[in-house]
Scaffold this motif. Structure first.
Motif, PDB file in Angstrom:
ATOM      1  N   ARG A   1      39.069  52.251  45.816  1.00  0.00           N
ATOM      2  CA  ARG A   1      40.260  52.351  46.650  1.00  0.00           C
ATOM      3  C   ARG A   1      40.255  51.222  47.660  1.00  0.00           C
ATOM      4  NH1 ARG A   1      40.254  58.888  48.050  1.00  0.00           N
ATOM      5  NH2 ARG A   1      40.638  59.607  45.903  1.00  0.00           N
ATOM      6  N   GLY A   2      41.448  50.809  48.068  1.00  0.00           N
ATOM      7  CA  GLY A   2      41.552  49.759  49.086  1.00  0.00           C
ATOM      8  C   GLY A   2      40.932  48.456  48.622  1.00  0.00           C
ATOM      9  N   ARG A   3      40.049  47.910  49.440  1.00  0.00           N
ATOM     10  CA  ARG A   3      39.427  46.623  49.128  1.00  0.00           C
ATOM     11  C   ARG A   3      38.578  46.705  47.866  1.00  0.00           C
ATOM     12  NH1 ARG A   3      37.257  44.511  55.069  1.00  0.00           N
ATOM     13  NH2 ARG A   3      39.326  44.312  56.056  1.00  0.00           N
ATOM     14  N   LEU A   4      37.939  47.855  47.647  1.00  0.00           N
ATOM     15  CA  LEU A   4      37.129  48.005  46.447  1.00  0.00           C
ATOM     16  C   LEU A   4      37.987  47.943  45.185  1.00  0.00           C
ATOM     17  CD1 LEU A   4      34.323  48.450  45.317  1.00  0.00           C
ATOM     18  CD2 LEU A   4      34.675  50.914  45.521  1.00  0.00           C
ATOM     19  N   ALA A   5      39.194  48.508  45.234  1.00  0.00           N
ATOM     20  CA  ALA A   5      40.108  48.431  44.084  1.00  0.00           C
ATOM     21  C   ALA A   5      40.530  46.988  43.831  1.00  0.00           C
ATOM     22  CB  ALA A   5      41.327  49.317  44.321  1.00  0.00           C
ATOM     23  N   VAL A   6      40.807  46.243  44.910  1.00  0.00           N
ATOM     24  CA  VAL A   6      41.173  44.825  44.767  1.00  0.00           C
ATOM     25  C   VAL A   6      40.016  44.032  44.178  1.00  0.00           C
ATOM     26  CG1 VAL A   6      41.845  42.737  46.012  1.00  0.00           C
ATOM     27  CG2 VAL A   6      42.845  44.946  46.646  1.00  0.00           C
ATOM     28  N   ALA A   7      38.791  44.320  44.655  1.00  0.00           N
ATOM     29  CA  ALA A   7      37.610  43.626  44.127  1.00  0.00           C
ATOM     30  C   ALA A   7      37.412  43.948  42.650  1.00  0.00           C
ATOM     31  CB  ALA A   7      36.382  44.020  44.933  1.00  0.00           C
ATOM     32  N   MET A   8      37.636  45.201  42.280  1.00  0.00           N
ATOM     33  CA  MET A   8      37.475  45.593  40.880  1.00  0.00           C
ATOM     34  C   MET A   8      38.506  44.896  39.998  1.00  0.00           C
ATOM     35  SD  MET A   8      37.655  49.416  39.221  1.00  0.00           S
ATOM     36  CE  MET A   8      37.642  49.639  37.438  1.00  0.00           C
ATOM     37  N   LEU A   9      39.757  44.841  40.462  1.00  0.00           N
ATOM     38  CA  LEU A   9      40.805  44.171  39.693  1.00  0.00           C
ATOM     39  C   LEU A   9      40.501  42.683  39.546  1.00  0.00           C
ATOM     40  CD1 LEU A   9      43.549  44.433  38.292  1.00  0.00           C
ATOM     41  CD2 LEU A   9      44.635  44.017  40.504  1.00  0.00           C
ATOM     42  N   SER A  10      40.003  42.061  40.616  1.00  0.00           N
ATOM     43  CA  SER A  10      39.649  40.636  40.564  1.00  0.00           C
ATOM     44  C   SER A  10      38.518  40.399  39.572  1.00  0.00           C
ATOM     45  CB  SER A  10      39.238  40.144  41.956  1.00  0.00           C
ATOM     46  OG  SER A  10      40.287  40.325  42.883  1.00  0.00           O
ATOM     47  N   TRP A  11      37.555  41.314  39.565  1.00  0.00           N
ATOM     48  CA  TRP A  11      36.430  41.185  38.634  1.00  0.00           C
ATOM     49  C   TRP A  11      36.909  41.302  37.189  1.00  0.00           C
ATOM     50  CZ3 TRP A  11      31.821  39.434  37.860  1.00  0.00           C
ATOM     51  CH2 TRP A  11      31.049  39.924  36.803  1.00  0.00           C
ATOM     52  N   ILE A  12      37.852  42.200  36.924  1.00  0.00           N
ATOM     53  CA  ILE A  12      38.380  42.367  35.567  1.00  0.00           C
ATOM     54  C   ILE A  12      39.105  41.105  35.115  1.00  0.00           C
ATOM     55  CG2 ILE A  12      40.093  43.620  34.205  1.00  0.00           C
ATOM     56  CD1 ILE A  12      39.332  46.140  35.749  1.00  0.00           C
ATOM     57  N   VAL A  13      39.918  40.533  36.012  1.00  0.00           N
ATOM     58  CA  VAL A  13      40.640  39.297  35.667  1.00  0.00           C
ATOM     59  C   VAL A  13      39.648  38.167  35.388  1.00  0.00           C
ATOM     60  CG1 VAL A  13      42.222  37.541  36.547  1.00  0.00           C
ATOM     61  CG2 VAL A  13      42.706  39.967  36.943  1.00  0.00           C
ATOM     62  N   LEU A  14      38.598  38.064  36.207  1.00  0.00           N
ATOM     63  CA  LEU A  14      37.574  37.048  35.985  1.00  0.00           C
ATOM     64  C   LEU A  14      36.884  37.256  34.642  1.00  0.00           C
ATOM     65  CD1 LEU A  14      35.821  34.685  36.950  1.00  0.00           C
ATOM     66  CD2 LEU A  14      34.363  36.360  38.133  1.00  0.00           C
ATOM     67  N   SER A  15      36.589  38.518  34.304  1.00  0.00           N
ATOM     68  CA  SER A  15      35.934  38.822  33.032  1.00  0.00           C
ATOM     69  C   SER A  15      36.826  38.420  31.859  1.00  0.00           C
ATOM     70  CB  SER A  15      35.602  40.312  32.951  1.00  0.00           C
ATOM     71  OG  SER A  15      34.695  40.685  33.968  1.00  0.00           O
ATOM     72  N   MET A  16      38.130  38.653  31.982  1.00  0.00           N
ATOM     73  CA  MET A  16      39.056  38.239  30.920  1.00  0.00           C
ATOM     74  C   MET A  16      39.024  36.729  30.738  1.00  0.00           C
ATOM     75  SD  MET A  16      42.411  40.621  31.561  1.00  0.00           S
ATOM     76  CE  MET A  16      42.365  42.404  31.347  1.00  0.00           C
ATOM     77  N   GLY A  17      38.972  35.997  31.839  1.00  0.00           N
ATOM     78  CA  GLY A  17      38.902  34.540  31.741  1.00  0.00           C
ATOM     79  C   GLY A  17      37.628  34.073  31.062  1.00  0.00           C
ATOM     80  N   LEU A  18      36.494  34.701  31.395  1.00  0.00           N
ATOM     81  CA  LEU A  18      35.227  34.345  30.767  1.00  0.00           C
ATOM     82  C   LEU A  18      35.256  34.633  29.268  1.00  0.00           C
ATOM     83  CD1 LEU A  18      32.723  35.699  33.448  1.00  0.00           C
ATOM     84  CD2 LEU A  18      33.408  33.329  33.075  1.00  0.00           C
ATOM     85  N   LEU A  19      35.825  35.775  28.901  1.00  0.00           N
ATOM     86  CA  LEU A  19      35.914  36.126  27.485  1.00  0.00           C
ATOM     87  C   LEU A  19      36.811  35.160  26.727  1.00  0.00           C
ATOM     88  CD1 LEU A  19      36.155  39.987  27.855  1.00  0.00           C
ATOM     89  CD2 LEU A  19      34.430  38.794  26.506  1.00  0.00           C
ATOM     90  N   ALA A  20      37.928  34.769  27.344  1.00  0.00           N
ATOM     91  CA  ALA A  20      38.827  33.816  26.702  1.00  0.00           C
ATOM     92  C   ALA A  20      38.142  32.467  26.503  1.00  0.00           C
ATOM     93  CB  ALA A  20      40.098  33.660  27.528  1.00  0.00           C
ATOM     94  N   ALA A  21      37.400  32.018  27.522  1.00  0.00           N
ATOM     95  CA  ALA A  21      36.686  30.750  27.407  1.00  0.00           C
ATOM     96  C   ALA A  21      35.651  30.808  26.289  1.00  0.00           C
ATOM     97  CB  ALA A  21      36.014  30.414  28.744  1.00  0.00           C
ATOM     98  N   TRP A  22      34.967  31.942  26.189  1.00  0.00           N
ATOM     99  CA  TRP A  22      33.972  32.113  25.130  1.00  0.00           C
ATOM    100  C   TRP A  22      34.628  32.169  23.753  1.00  0.00           C
ATOM    101  CZ3 TRP A  22      33.112  36.974  22.435  1.00  0.00           C
ATOM    102  CH2 TRP A  22      32.016  36.940  21.569  1.00  0.00           C
ATOM    103  N   ALA A  23      35.748  32.884  23.659  1.00  0.00           N
ATOM    104  CA  ALA A  23      36.419  33.052  22.367  1.00  0.00           C
ATOM    105  C   ALA A  23      36.920  31.727  21.807  1.00  0.00           C
ATOM    106  CB  ALA A  23      37.580  34.032  22.513  1.00  0.00           C
ATOM    107  N   PHE A  24      37.421  30.867  22.679  1.00  0.00           N
ATOM    108  CA  PHE A  24      37.970  29.592  22.223  1.00  0.00           C
ATOM    109  C   PHE A  24      36.951  28.451  22.292  1.00  0.00           C
ATOM    110  CE2 PHE A  24      41.763  32.034  23.404  1.00  0.00           C
ATOM    111  CZ  PHE A  24      42.505  31.881  22.233  1.00  0.00           C
TER     112      PHE A  24
END
Length: 262
Positions: free
Chosen positions: A188-211
Protein backbone atom coordinates in the motif's frame (compact mmCIF):
# COMPACT_ATOMS: atom_id res chain seq x y z
CA UNK A 1 -21.78 6.05 -10.94
CA UNK A 2 -24.16 3.06 -10.81
CA UNK A 3 -23.26 0.39 -8.29
CA UNK A 4 -23.17 -2.31 -10.97
CA UNK A 5 -20.53 -0.38 -12.93
CA UNK A 6 -18.42 0.12 -9.82
CA UNK A 7 -18.45 -3.60 -9.12
CA UNK A 8 -17.63 -4.56 -12.69
CA UNK A 9 -14.42 -2.49 -12.68
CA UNK A 10 -12.77 -4.48 -9.90
CA UNK A 11 -14.16 -7.77 -11.21
CA UNK A 12 -12.89 -7.04 -14.73
CA UNK A 13 -9.39 -6.44 -13.39
CA UNK A 14 -9.60 -9.73 -11.50
CA UNK A 15 -10.65 -11.55 -14.67
CA UNK A 16 -7.70 -9.92 -16.45
CA UNK A 17 -5.51 -11.54 -13.80
CA UNK A 18 -6.97 -14.98 -14.62
CA UNK A 19 -6.60 -14.40 -18.37
CA UNK A 20 -2.90 -13.54 -18.00
CA UNK A 21 -2.33 -16.69 -15.95
CA UNK A 22 -4.02 -18.88 -18.55
CA UNK A 23 -2.07 -17.28 -21.41
CA UNK A 24 1.17 -17.85 -19.47
CA UNK A 25 0.33 -21.57 -19.48
CA UNK A 26 -0.46 -21.34 -23.20
CA UNK A 27 2.89 -19.76 -24.11
CA UNK A 28 4.78 -22.18 -21.87
CA UNK A 29 3.14 -25.06 -23.73
CA UNK A 30 3.27 -23.83 -27.34
CA UNK A 31 6.60 -22.02 -27.14
CA UNK A 32 8.66 -24.25 -24.85
CA UNK A 33 7.18 -27.71 -24.35
CA UNK A 34 5.87 -28.50 -27.87
CA UNK A 35 9.05 -27.29 -29.69
CA UNK A 36 11.13 -29.37 -27.27
CA UNK A 37 9.08 -32.50 -27.85
CA UNK A 38 9.15 -31.99 -31.63
CA UNK A 39 12.91 -31.30 -31.69
CA UNK A 40 12.49 -27.76 -33.02
CA UNK A 41 15.49 -25.61 -32.01
CA UNK A 42 14.31 -22.39 -33.66
CA UNK A 43 15.07 -20.27 -30.61
CA UNK A 44 11.41 -19.84 -29.78
CA UNK A 45 11.82 -21.04 -26.20
CA UNK A 46 13.53 -17.90 -24.91
CA UNK A 47 10.88 -15.54 -26.30
CA UNK A 48 8.05 -17.77 -25.06
CA UNK A 49 9.57 -18.12 -21.59
CA UNK A 50 9.92 -14.36 -21.36
CA UNK A 51 6.35 -13.89 -22.61
CA UNK A 52 5.01 -16.37 -20.05
CA UNK A 53 6.79 -14.64 -17.17
CA UNK A 54 5.77 -11.19 -18.42
CA UNK A 55 2.15 -12.40 -18.40
CA UNK A 56 2.56 -13.52 -14.78
CA UNK A 57 3.94 -10.07 -14.01
CA UNK A 58 0.90 -8.52 -15.73
CA UNK A 59 -1.31 -10.76 -13.59
CA UNK A 60 0.44 -9.36 -10.50
CA UNK A 61 -0.33 -5.83 -11.74
CA UNK A 62 -4.01 -6.74 -12.19
CA UNK A 63 -4.01 -8.31 -8.72
CA UNK A 64 -2.50 -5.15 -7.24
CA UNK A 65 -4.98 -2.80 -8.88
CA UNK A 66 -8.14 -4.87 -8.38
CA UNK A 67 -7.59 -4.63 -4.63
CA UNK A 68 -7.05 -0.87 -4.81
CA UNK A 69 -10.16 -0.41 -6.95
CA UNK A 70 -12.23 -2.67 -4.69
CA UNK A 71 -11.23 -0.61 -1.63
CA UNK A 72 -12.08 2.66 -3.39
CA UNK A 73 -15.33 1.62 -5.05
CA UNK A 74 -16.39 -1.29 -2.83
CA UNK A 75 -16.23 -4.89 -3.95
CA UNK A 76 -18.98 -7.16 -5.21
CA UNK A 77 -20.23 -10.13 -3.13
CA UNK A 78 -18.28 -12.49 -5.37
CA UNK A 79 -15.17 -10.31 -5.58
CA UNK A 80 -13.19 -12.24 -2.97
CA UNK A 81 -14.02 -15.58 -4.57
CA UNK A 82 -13.08 -14.31 -8.02
CA UNK A 83 -9.79 -13.02 -6.64
CA UNK A 84 -8.89 -16.36 -5.04
CA UNK A 85 -9.77 -18.35 -8.17
CA UNK A 86 -7.81 -15.99 -10.41
CA UNK A 87 -4.80 -16.08 -8.08
CA UNK A 88 -4.91 -19.88 -8.16
CA UNK A 89 -4.59 -19.81 -11.95
CA UNK A 90 -1.96 -17.08 -12.26
CA UNK A 91 0.17 -17.70 -9.17
CA UNK A 92 -0.51 -21.39 -8.54
CA UNK A 93 -1.10 -23.24 -11.81
CA UNK A 94 1.07 -21.05 -14.08
CA UNK A 95 4.32 -21.15 -12.01
CA UNK A 96 3.79 -24.82 -11.08
CA UNK A 97 3.39 -25.67 -14.77
CA UNK A 98 6.49 -23.57 -15.53
CA UNK A 99 8.45 -25.72 -13.05
CA UNK A 100 7.00 -28.91 -14.56
CA UNK A 101 8.03 -27.92 -18.10
CA UNK A 102 11.46 -26.89 -16.81
CA UNK A 103 11.89 -30.42 -15.49
CA UNK A 104 11.08 -31.77 -18.94
CA UNK A 105 13.32 -29.51 -21.05
CA UNK A 106 16.36 -28.75 -18.86
CA UNK A 107 19.34 -30.99 -19.51
CA UNK A 108 20.30 -31.68 -15.88
CA UNK A 109 16.72 -31.83 -14.53
CA UNK A 110 14.84 -34.92 -13.38
CA UNK A 111 11.32 -34.84 -14.77
CA UNK A 112 9.55 -36.78 -11.99
CA UNK A 113 11.34 -34.92 -9.20
CA UNK A 114 10.48 -31.62 -10.88
CA UNK A 115 6.86 -32.77 -11.08
CA UNK A 116 6.87 -33.26 -7.30
CA UNK A 117 8.26 -29.74 -6.88
CA UNK A 118 5.55 -28.37 -9.15
CA UNK A 119 2.85 -30.14 -7.12
CA UNK A 120 4.30 -28.71 -3.91
CA UNK A 121 4.15 -25.19 -5.35
CA UNK A 122 0.55 -25.66 -6.48
CA UNK A 123 -0.58 -27.11 -3.13
CA UNK A 124 1.23 -24.34 -1.23
CA UNK A 125 -0.74 -21.71 -3.14
CA UNK A 126 -4.01 -23.64 -2.64
CA UNK A 127 -3.39 -23.86 1.12
CA UNK A 128 -2.32 -20.24 1.33
CA UNK A 129 -5.41 -18.96 -0.48
CA UNK A 130 -7.69 -21.16 1.63
CA UNK A 131 -6.07 -19.88 4.83
CA UNK A 132 -6.33 -16.30 3.61
CA UNK A 133 -10.09 -16.75 3.22
CA UNK A 134 -10.72 -18.02 6.76
CA UNK A 135 -7.93 -16.63 8.98
CA UNK A 136 -7.89 -13.03 10.22
CA UNK A 137 -4.48 -11.38 10.66
CA UNK A 138 -3.58 -7.93 11.89
CA UNK A 139 -4.18 -5.11 9.46
CA UNK A 140 -1.41 -4.21 7.01
CA UNK A 141 0.25 -7.64 6.88
CA UNK A 142 -0.01 -11.01 5.15
CA UNK A 143 0.67 -14.27 6.94
CA UNK A 144 3.14 -16.09 4.73
CA UNK A 145 4.68 -14.99 1.45
CA UNK A 146 1.95 -13.53 -0.82
CA UNK A 147 1.19 -15.81 -3.77
CA UNK A 148 2.16 -13.24 -6.48
CA UNK A 149 5.52 -12.70 -4.78
CA UNK A 150 5.94 -16.45 -4.39
CA UNK A 151 5.11 -17.14 -8.04
CA UNK A 152 7.62 -14.55 -9.27
CA UNK A 153 10.25 -15.97 -6.92
CA UNK A 154 9.67 -19.49 -8.25
CA UNK A 155 10.06 -18.45 -11.90
CA UNK A 156 13.12 -16.35 -10.99
CA UNK A 157 14.72 -19.45 -9.48
CA UNK A 158 14.09 -21.38 -12.70
CA UNK A 159 15.40 -18.58 -14.94
CA UNK A 160 18.64 -18.38 -12.94
CA UNK A 161 19.55 -21.80 -14.36
CA UNK A 162 21.15 -23.05 -11.16
CA UNK A 163 22.05 -26.74 -10.73
CA UNK A 164 18.91 -28.85 -10.49
CA UNK A 165 19.32 -29.74 -6.81
CA UNK A 166 19.78 -26.09 -5.80
CA UNK A 167 16.82 -25.07 -7.98
CA UNK A 168 14.55 -27.67 -6.40
CA UNK A 169 15.57 -26.77 -2.84
CA UNK A 170 14.99 -23.07 -3.50
CA UNK A 171 11.55 -23.82 -4.99
CA UNK A 172 10.58 -25.96 -2.00
CA UNK A 173 11.82 -23.22 0.34
CA UNK A 174 9.64 -20.67 -1.45
CA UNK A 175 6.63 -22.98 -1.18
CA UNK A 176 7.26 -23.32 2.56
CA UNK A 177 7.43 -19.53 2.96
CA UNK A 178 4.01 -19.21 1.30
CA UNK A 179 2.37 -21.42 3.96
CA UNK A 180 4.50 -20.15 6.85
CA UNK A 181 3.50 -17.70 9.58
CA UNK A 182 6.10 -15.13 8.52
CA UNK A 183 4.52 -11.69 8.24
CA UNK A 184 4.82 -9.75 4.98
CA UNK A 185 3.70 -6.12 4.59
CA UNK A 186 0.76 -5.42 2.29
CA UNK A 187 1.63 -3.32 -0.81
CA UNK A 188 0.00 0.00 0.00
CA UNK A 189 1.11 3.57 -0.58
CA UNK A 190 4.81 3.84 -1.30
CA UNK A 191 5.25 0.08 -1.08
CA UNK A 192 2.65 -0.40 -3.85
CA UNK A 193 4.48 2.15 -6.03
CA UNK A 194 7.79 0.38 -5.35
CA UNK A 195 6.24 -2.98 -6.24
CA UNK A 196 4.79 -1.62 -9.49
CA UNK A 197 8.16 -0.07 -10.40
CA UNK A 198 9.89 -3.38 -9.71
CA UNK A 199 7.43 -5.23 -11.98
CA UNK A 200 7.99 -2.75 -14.82
CA UNK A 201 11.77 -3.10 -14.39
CA UNK A 202 11.44 -6.91 -14.44
CA UNK A 203 9.47 -6.71 -17.70
CA UNK A 204 12.24 -4.63 -19.24
CA UNK A 205 14.90 -7.12 -18.14
CA UNK A 206 12.89 -10.02 -19.57
CA UNK A 207 12.39 -8.20 -22.86
CA UNK A 208 16.12 -7.46 -23.12
CA UNK A 209 16.89 -11.11 -22.44
CA UNK A 210 14.27 -12.38 -24.90
CA UNK A 211 15.59 -10.28 -27.77
CA UNK A 212 19.23 -11.13 -26.95
CA UNK A 213 20.19 -7.54 -26.19
CA UNK A 214 23.82 -6.89 -25.17
CA UNK A 215 24.15 -7.81 -21.52
CA UNK A 216 20.57 -9.09 -21.45
CA UNK A 217 21.53 -12.40 -19.84
CA UNK A 218 23.49 -10.64 -17.09
CA UNK A 219 20.65 -8.18 -16.49
CA UNK A 220 18.15 -11.04 -16.23
CA UNK A 221 20.31 -12.96 -13.79
CA UNK A 222 20.79 -9.82 -11.70
CA UNK A 223 17.03 -9.20 -11.57
CA UNK A 224 16.28 -12.81 -10.66
CA UNK A 225 18.96 -12.79 -7.98
CA UNK A 226 17.51 -9.61 -6.47
CA UNK A 227 14.07 -11.27 -6.40
CA UNK A 228 15.55 -14.19 -4.45
CA UNK A 229 17.38 -11.84 -2.08
CA UNK A 230 14.13 -9.98 -1.35
CA UNK A 231 12.36 -13.29 -0.76
CA UNK A 232 15.01 -14.29 1.78
CA UNK A 233 15.60 -10.92 3.46
CA UNK A 234 11.96 -10.08 4.26
CA UNK A 235 11.47 -13.23 6.42
CA UNK A 236 14.75 -12.52 8.20
CA UNK A 237 13.68 -8.97 9.03
CA UNK A 238 10.24 -10.19 10.11
CA UNK A 239 11.78 -12.84 12.37
CA UNK A 240 14.24 -10.35 13.84
CA UNK A 241 11.38 -7.93 14.53
CA UNK A 242 9.35 -10.63 16.29
CA UNK A 243 12.37 -11.63 18.39
CA UNK A 244 13.01 -8.01 19.38
CA UNK A 245 9.32 -7.52 20.23
CA UNK A 246 9.36 -10.67 22.36
CA UNK A 247 12.47 -9.48 24.20
CA UNK A 248 11.00 -6.02 24.78
CA UNK A 249 7.80 -7.53 26.17
CA UNK A 250 9.75 -9.78 28.53
CA UNK A 251 11.87 -6.88 29.73
CA UNK A 252 8.80 -4.73 30.35
CA UNK A 253 7.16 -7.58 32.25
CA UNK A 254 10.23 -8.00 34.44
CA UNK A 255 10.41 -4.27 35.10
CA UNK A 256 6.70 -4.22 35.98
CA UNK A 257 7.10 -7.14 38.42
CA UNK A 258 10.18 -5.52 39.95
CA UNK A 259 8.26 -2.28 40.45
CA UNK A 260 5.49 -4.14 42.31
CA UNK A 261 7.92 -5.71 44.80
CA UNK A 262 8.08 -3.54 47.96
Amino acid sequence: MPLSLRLSIADTLTLGNATCGFMAVYFTTTGILIPHLSGDDSGMARNSAATAVILMLCAAVFDLFDGLVARKLRSSPMGAELDNLSDLISFGLAPAYFVLVYGMVARDAHERVAAVGAIVVLLAVVLRLARFSCVTVKDGTFQGMPSPFGALTVVSIVLLELPFEATLLAILGTAWLMVSRVEYPKPRGRLAVAMLSWIVLSMGLLAAWAFDAPGGQLLLQTGCALQLVMGAVIPLFATARRVNTFRDNRRESREARAAQIP
